[in-house]
Enzyme design. Sequence first.
Site, PDB file in Angstrom:
ATOM      1  N   THR A 169       0.846  -1.171   0.000  1.00  0.00           N
ATOM      2  CA  THR A 169       0.000   0.000   0.000  1.00  0.00           C
ATOM      3  C   THR A 169       0.886   1.226   0.000  1.00  0.00           C
ATOM      4  O   THR A 169       2.104   1.122   0.003  1.00  0.00           O
ATOM      5  CB  THR A 169      -0.806   0.020   1.304  1.00  0.00           C
ATOM      6  N   VAL A 175     -10.949  -7.826   0.446  1.00  0.00           N
ATOM      7  CA  VAL A 175     -10.568  -6.563   1.052  1.00  0.00           C
ATOM      8  C   VAL A 175      -9.425  -6.819   2.017  1.00  0.00           C
ATOM      9  O   VAL A 175      -9.483  -7.742   2.823  1.00  0.00           O
ATOM     10  CB  VAL A 175     -11.766  -5.927   1.787  1.00  0.00           C
ATOM     11  N   GLY A 189      -2.236  -7.947   3.851  1.00  0.00           N
ATOM     12  CA  GLY A 189      -3.284  -7.345   4.664  1.00  0.00           C
ATOM     13  C   GLY A 189      -3.942  -8.286   5.644  1.00  0.00           C
ATOM     14  O   GLY A 189      -4.350  -7.868   6.734  1.00  0.00           O
TER      15      GLY A 189
END
Lengths: 334, 334
Positions: B201, B230, B255
């Site tokens: 990110t 997600v 993530g």
Amino acid sequence: MFAAAALLVLTAAAAEAKPQGESMSRPFRIVVHGGVGAIRPENRTPEQMAAYRKDLTEAVRAGQQILAKGGAALDAVEAAVRVLEDSPHFNAGKGAVFTADGKNELDASIMNGTTGAAGAVAGVTRIKNPISLARLVMEKSPHVLLISEGAEAFAKEQGVEWVDPSYFHTERRWKELQEIKEKEKQKKTSDAREADDIYGTVGAVALDQAGHLAAATSTGGMTNKRHGRVGDSPIIGAGTYADDKTCAVSGTGKGEYFIRTVAAHELCTLVGYKSMSVEQAADAVVARITDLGGDGGVIVVDPAGRIALRFNTPAMCRGWSEPDGGIVVQIDRE
Amino acid sequence: MFAAAALLVLTAAAAEAKPQGESMSRPFRIVVHGGVGAIRPENRTPEQMAAYRKDLTEAVRAGQQILAKGGAALDAVEAAVRVLEDSPHFNAGKGAVFTADGKNELDASIMNGTTGAAGAVAGVTRIKNPISLARLVMEKSPHVLLISEGAEAFAKEQGVEWVDPSYFHTERRWKELQEIKEKEKQKKTSDAREADDIYGTVGAVALDQAGHLAAATSTGGMTNKRHGRVGDSPIIGAGTYADDKTCAVSGTGKGEYFIRTVAAHELCTLVGYKSMSVEQAADAVVARITDLGGDGGVIVVDPAGRIALRFNTPAMCRGWSEPDGGIVVQIDRE
């Protein structure tokens, strides 16, 4: 630094931790909630209250039976939440509230306190039991959170039970949406808002005989919510958290406050790092949500079988198993 | 219990906290990251490395200029992240990686450490700067997290800059997707996986002269990820957290591990409840992610302007402002 901590733990240690129940089984516990709010007078009929109590009792029993046989906390919380999802009385699964668009968008999450594995889904519209899909995400995908069509494509691959969106249409929830839309017109406000009744989510936390913890949460969101709004229920740390070293937590209420305070994880860190009892930690988290202007409640169980149920609303639908095999169900403050 | 805590704080207190820079301004800091990983040999040309450095420097400068004038930490992190979103070199905005379906799905979140307000979006495909949409969710909606079409409908209402999905098509990311798909075929695995390059990110954390903290994170997800997956970037507590009393954190990496460990919030609680320095807390969080088998890194700033940048990969693109007005940018371990 840990002298004070140890003292707190000793002070908080209580009766329930002794092994009881059939044979020489170790302590086990399940706690469930079916949302917070205030029961409307018109829903406060003996029949309706009995219906809430019956389904809460069944949810506790479903988990208790698994735990009594030595089953896993993870299986117990999934089973309990499925009962509440299948009930038309709570805002999850069958009883889900309507979005502003007149749809039902469901979210759920589950966490294994032993491994720290977790799974969650958000914005699904055709899955009968979102909690079981969340568990599949945890166990059969490399991901933690799947949303919308992506979550449903995964569900199809996994052969999860599929329903027509009309399955989630209940007359009571539809009426609530119309009432809120009417109020909006009069007040010229467009905020999503809660129905003046039991809302929030359903959830369960459990301790099994092997000393493992698990937590699960499922919701239909907020009545009249904007399409695509996601609350705390599918957010690991916010609505759901479990860690064998501290406790398992499921939250219910206005999800935005649970996300901002990372409520479920915060509660675990207060137990783990500040040596609070689960009751002290639950009080602290609910107090923080109250300070920010939010409504809600939490259920908690720790590795010794101590439980806490705290909320800042007039009512929280809730139930739990006692060490002697009994089941307690409460709705109003007692 | 707090004697040891106070001692740790004293030990950790360091040089950077003294007021410097123009006039008698109070300390301010901005730290940015552009993802973790390992720069591929073919991307390790002087031109490419210079391009990374240039955009990281610009991102720091964008935030620094705001902070130097007495602007808000929230404005600084948004400005810095917008620079990185507009760069084709990082996995966010313009440079977003492709999903398994050949799409670009973007996630972002932002948090105000003073008020505890937060906003996030997930699964958007046509928003040029997802971080600015996340800020609008925080400031102009009653919600925290909006996903997919719901988030884009809100963006339209707010007049956010809209782009054709082809805007996010970069040749390099497309090639990465094809390579991974080819590897998958050979290995007969269907797991989504990271490209063997800088991934993750982008993010920023800042302290402003008023003593306020903010954090922001934005991502294009994982190359070849399942539609609807997600990661941690839009999850308050996982990829992003800010609290004026402890610190501001932005994470980058796989993530799922950041969600499961609630990494950003965990880091803040280690500072707040265990009295760790930001460096100790950052080390602890990265160690936990390493133990679980995850890759990643974090950037942190506290109210005294102390910063920490920690990662367990060969490289993390990163930069920060120094109290004397200088800007430092690093990519490899130094």
